[in-house]
Design a protein around this motif. Structure first.
Motif, short mmCIF file in Angstrom:
data_model
loop_
_atom_site.label_atom_id
_atom_site.label_comp_id
_atom_site.label_asym_id
_atom_site.label_seq_id
_atom_site.Cartn_x
_atom_site.Cartn_y
_atom_site.Cartn_z
N HIS A 88 -1.80 -0.85 -7.67
CA HIS A 88 -2.71 0.10 -8.32
C HIS A 88 -2.19 1.53 -8.18
O HIS A 88 -2.28 2.34 -9.12
CB HIS A 88 -4.11 -0.01 -7.73
N GLN A 89 -1.63 1.86 -7.04
CA GLN A 89 -1.05 3.18 -6.85
C GLN A 89 0.10 3.41 -7.83
O GLN A 89 0.24 4.50 -8.41
CB GLN A 89 -0.54 3.33 -5.42
N HIS B 201 10.63 -6.14 -3.71
CA HIS B 201 12.01 -5.99 -3.24
C HIS B 201 11.99 -5.41 -1.82
O HIS B 201 11.49 -4.31 -1.61
CB HIS B 201 12.77 -5.05 -4.18
N GLU B 202 12.50 -6.18 -0.88
CA GLU B 202 12.54 -5.76 0.52
C GLU B 202 11.16 -5.32 1.01
O GLU B 202 11.00 -4.29 1.67
CB GLU B 202 13.58 -4.65 0.72
N GLY B 203 10.14 -6.09 0.63
CA GLY B 203 8.78 -5.84 1.08
C GLY B 203 8.03 -4.77 0.30
O GLY B 203 6.85 -4.52 0.58
N GLU B 204 8.66 -4.15 -0.69
CA GLU B 204 8.05 -3.07 -1.46
C GLU B 204 7.77 -3.52 -2.89
O GLU B 204 8.60 -4.18 -3.52
CB GLU B 204 8.99 -1.85 -1.48
N VAL B 205 6.57 -3.15 -3.40
CA VAL B 205 6.24 -3.41 -4.80
C VAL B 205 7.02 -2.42 -5.66
O VAL B 205 6.78 -1.21 -5.61
CB VAL B 205 4.73 -3.27 -5.06
N ILE C 201 -6.16 -14.40 -16.39
CA ILE C 201 -5.44 -13.13 -16.31
C ILE C 201 -4.39 -13.25 -15.21
O ILE C 201 -4.70 -13.55 -14.06
CB ILE C 201 -6.39 -11.95 -16.03
N ARG C 202 -3.15 -13.01 -15.57
CA ARG C 202 -2.06 -13.24 -14.64
C ARG C 202 -1.41 -11.90 -14.29
O ARG C 202 -0.82 -11.24 -15.15
CB ARG C 202 -1.05 -14.22 -15.25
N VAL C 203 -1.56 -11.51 -13.03
CA VAL C 203 -1.00 -10.25 -12.54
C VAL C 203 0.06 -10.59 -11.49
O VAL C 203 -0.23 -11.24 -10.48
CB VAL C 203 -2.10 -9.35 -11.92
N PHE C 204 1.28 -10.16 -11.75
CA PHE C 204 2.39 -10.43 -10.85
C PHE C 204 3.07 -9.13 -10.45
O PHE C 204 3.09 -8.17 -11.23
CB PHE C 204 3.43 -11.34 -11.52
N VAL C 205 3.62 -9.12 -9.26
CA VAL C 205 4.42 -7.98 -8.81
C VAL C 205 5.84 -8.44 -8.50
O VAL C 205 6.06 -9.59 -8.10
CB VAL C 205 3.81 -7.31 -7.56
N ALA C 206 6.77 -7.51 -8.71
CA ALA C 206 8.14 -7.71 -8.26
C ALA C 206 8.25 -7.03 -6.90
O ALA C 206 7.98 -5.83 -6.77
CB ALA C 206 9.12 -7.08 -9.24
N ILE D 74 -8.32 -8.08 -4.92
CA ILE D 74 -8.12 -6.68 -4.57
C ILE D 74 -7.94 -6.52 -3.06
O ILE D 74 -7.54 -5.45 -2.60
CB ILE D 74 -9.27 -5.77 -5.07
N GLU D 75 -8.22 -7.58 -2.30
CA GLU D 75 -8.02 -7.54 -0.86
C GLU D 75 -6.55 -7.75 -0.49
O GLU D 75 -6.16 -7.50 0.65
CB GLU D 75 -8.88 -8.61 -0.17
N ASP D 76 -5.76 -8.22 -1.43
CA ASP D 76 -4.34 -8.42 -1.17
C ASP D 76 -3.68 -7.05 -0.95
O ASP D 76 -3.80 -6.17 -1.80
CB ASP D 76 -3.70 -9.13 -2.38
N PRO D 77 -3.01 -6.85 0.18
CA PRO D 77 -2.37 -5.55 0.43
C PRO D 77 -1.41 -5.13 -0.68
O PRO D 77 -1.24 -3.93 -0.93
CB PRO D 77 -1.62 -5.78 1.75
N LEU D 78 -0.82 -6.09 -1.36
CA LEU D 78 0.10 -5.75 -2.43
C LEU D 78 -0.62 -5.13 -3.62
O LEU D 78 -0.02 -4.38 -4.39
CB LEU D 78 0.86 -7.00 -2.90
N PHE D 79 -1.93 -5.43 -3.77
CA PHE D 79 -2.65 -4.87 -4.91
C PHE D 79 -2.82 -3.36 -4.78
O PHE D 79 -2.75 -2.64 -5.77
CB PHE D 79 -4.01 -5.53 -5.10
#
Length: 223
Positions: free
Chosen positions: A18-19, A52-56, A45-50, A9-14
């Motif tokens: 969540h938002q 694109h240009e720095g944006e989730v 548990i595998r949580v991945f994000v796509a 949850i410390e990952d900025p992408l998380f």
């Protein structure tokens, strides 16, 4: 586009992930931010994000159960249209799962997923993102090969209040397209383990699981 795993949850992408969930899903479907700490650290548990240009712009969560050789897609979110995010997430996820099954010396039996049925309940709101429209999502799952498991489905609210959530179907995408049913015992065992994290479950959920345990198989029906 990048396919990046989130494990803290410390990952900025998380926070962006969540938002995105809170914007798209109803409250009873979203686990509170701090409660994600242990799930994200769970290697199963595998949580991945796509990204694109720095944006989730999309995300998917899933898990693989080597003892049953099945997977479960917890959720898939497409945050923007016109980028091919759905295809990117689906193909990346399947490649990952096939590699996990191959490491166990197996070919993936299939994958579970829950899907809203907007033909029964019409007031679902999904943040105004057209690709997340429940009619679109149901048709996409059908195109991917998912079929509806033919039994009345209910699941416990992720709010942990013991309330029943209805208006969904439990589906399964078999690795073998000729498969027409699934062991009812496997479905019951899977649901019992999957929802073991929730202490409070409605009586209707317990009754559903017991009914599955008394059956031989569950038929697969078209979505």
């Amino acid at each position: 586009m990048e396919y990046i795993r989130i494990s803290s949850i410390e990952d900025p992408l998380f926070r962006s992930l969540h938002q995105l969930m809170t914007e798209v899903f109803p409250p009873e479907e979203v686990l509170e931010f701090s409660l994600w700490k242990e799930p994200l650290e769970d290697p199963g548990i595998r949580v991945f994000v796509a990204v694109h240009e720095g944006e989730v712009v999309g995300t998917t969560e899933y898990r693989y159960y080597p003892d049953w050789n099945v997977a479960m897609t917890d959720f898939t979110i497409i945050g923007r249209e016109g980028l091919g995010i759905g295809r990117f997430l689906a193909t990346s996820r399947l490649k990952d799962l096939q590699a996990l099954a191959a490491a166990e010396g197996q070919e993936l039996l299939g994958m579970f997923a829950e899907i809203y049925d907007p033909y029964r309940v019409e007031d679902f709101a999904f943040g105004g993102v057209k690709p997340m429209d429940p009619f679109v999502r149901r048709e996409v799952l059908s195109h991917l090969g998912y079929q509806r498991l033919d039994f009345p489905y209910v699941h416990p609210s992720w709010l942990g209040d013991g309330e029943a959530v209805t208006g969904l179907d439990l589906c399964f995408m078999p690795g073998d397209e000729e498969r027409t049913s699934l062991s009812a015992g496997l479905v019951a065992d899977f649901l019992t383990r999957y929802y073991s994290v929730l202490d409070s479950k409605p009586q209707s959920w317990h009754a559903m699981v017991e009914q599955l345990r008394s059956a031989d198989k569950v038929e697969l029906r078209p979505l």
